[in-house]
Design a protein around this motif. Sequence first.
Motif, mmCIF file in Angstrom:
data_model
loop_
_atom_site.group_PDB
_atom_site.id
_atom_site.type_symbol
_atom_site.label_atom_id
_atom_site.label_comp_id
_atom_site.label_asym_id
_atom_site.label_seq_id
_atom_site.Cartn_x
_atom_site.Cartn_y
_atom_site.Cartn_z
ATOM 1 N N ASP A 141 39.063 25.628 -21.519
ATOM 2 C CA ASP A 141 38.214 26.100 -22.614
ATOM 3 C C ASP A 141 38.485 27.606 -22.740
ATOM 4 O O ASP A 141 38.384 28.338 -21.742
ATOM 5 C CB ASP A 141 36.749 25.828 -22.230
ATOM 6 C CG ASP A 141 35.853 25.533 -23.423
ATOM 7 O OD1 ASP A 141 36.311 24.915 -24.392
ATOM 8 O OD2 ASP A 141 34.665 25.923 -23.363
ATOM 9 N N HIS A 168 37.667 30.538 -25.374
ATOM 10 C CA HIS A 168 37.046 30.991 -26.622
ATOM 11 C C HIS A 168 37.247 32.483 -26.870
ATOM 12 O O HIS A 168 37.111 33.289 -25.945
ATOM 13 C CB HIS A 168 35.537 30.756 -26.566
ATOM 14 C CG HIS A 168 35.141 29.313 -26.443
ATOM 15 N ND1 HIS A 168 35.582 28.336 -27.303
ATOM 16 C CD2 HIS A 168 34.318 28.686 -25.554
ATOM 17 C CE1 HIS A 168 35.044 27.176 -26.952
ATOM 18 N NE2 HIS A 168 34.278 27.354 -25.892
ATOM 19 N N HIS A 227 30.440 31.467 -22.841
ATOM 20 C CA HIS A 227 31.205 30.913 -21.716
ATOM 21 C C HIS A 227 32.692 30.917 -22.043
ATOM 22 O O HIS A 227 33.089 30.897 -23.212
ATOM 23 C CB HIS A 227 30.748 29.479 -21.408
ATOM 24 C CG HIS A 227 31.058 28.521 -22.523
ATOM 25 N ND1 HIS A 227 30.273 28.422 -23.648
ATOM 26 C CD2 HIS A 227 32.085 27.664 -22.704
ATOM 27 C CE1 HIS A 227 30.807 27.520 -24.465
ATOM 28 N NE2 HIS A 227 31.909 27.048 -23.928
ATOM 29 N N ASP A 249 34.533 24.536 -32.751
ATOM 30 C CA ASP A 249 34.496 24.211 -31.326
ATOM 31 C C ASP A 249 35.482 23.091 -31.033
ATOM 32 O O ASP A 249 35.942 22.376 -31.921
ATOM 33 C CB ASP A 249 33.071 23.801 -30.916
ATOM 34 C CG ASP A 249 32.778 24.178 -29.466
ATOM 35 O OD1 ASP A 249 33.690 24.692 -28.781
ATOM 36 O OD2 ASP A 249 31.640 23.958 -29.011
HETATM 37 ZN ZN ZN Z 1 33.277 25.782 -24.838
#
Ligand code: ZN
Length: 198
Positions: free
Chosen positions: A46, A48, A81, A113
């Motif tokens: 992940d 971001h 996060h 997302d």
């Molecule tokens: Zn995420």
Amino acid sequence: MKALIIVDVQYDFLPGGALAVPDGDGIIPIINKISRDFDLVVATQDWHPDGHYSFASQHDGYEPFDQLELNGEVQTLWPEHCVQGSHGAAFSKDLDLKPVEAIFRKGTDLRIDSYSGFFDNQHKRTTALADYLKAKQVNEVFICGLATDVCVYFTALDALRENFRTRLIKNATKGLDEEAIDNAYRDVKKKGGELINY
Ligand code: ZN
Ligand code: VGL
């Protein structure tokens, strides 16, 4: 040919992290053992950009775990996060990365997302994971990692859509919400996936 997909074993999803999965660290030794049995191992991360729209902090009056409508889709809002380059976005140092042949980053679009390791939540952009696996003659995937009810679940659904024989390794995944975990298991099974313990 079988591949293992290790989903999001990153500090922010581990105890002490921003979006910690309770006991998430307990699966790491199991994953390290399992990964030795596979010819091909890949991991998702992940990843971001700062200010990602999935962060509650970007929406006035909203708290983490609230939901809102974004681009016509229901979006759960999260604590900040896995910001690119941050410690929380890094893989746990306890995860054995040696067998990992490729890493697929996701959630990199500021506004969209991406739970699945294959596609964003709107199914508009691919990470090319499916093409990569197919180019390597993979027809069966085994999925483990964090979190069962979010990224592991959506990765399994896309693996099924991409016609991989899909097995979710229950004892090598941990989730956030018991009811959501049960629903995820049930849905993966209903759609033709298999639940195993390794
Ligand atoms: Zn995420
Ligand atoms: C995840 C929530 C937000 C996950 C990623 O890896 O399960 N969950 N981003």
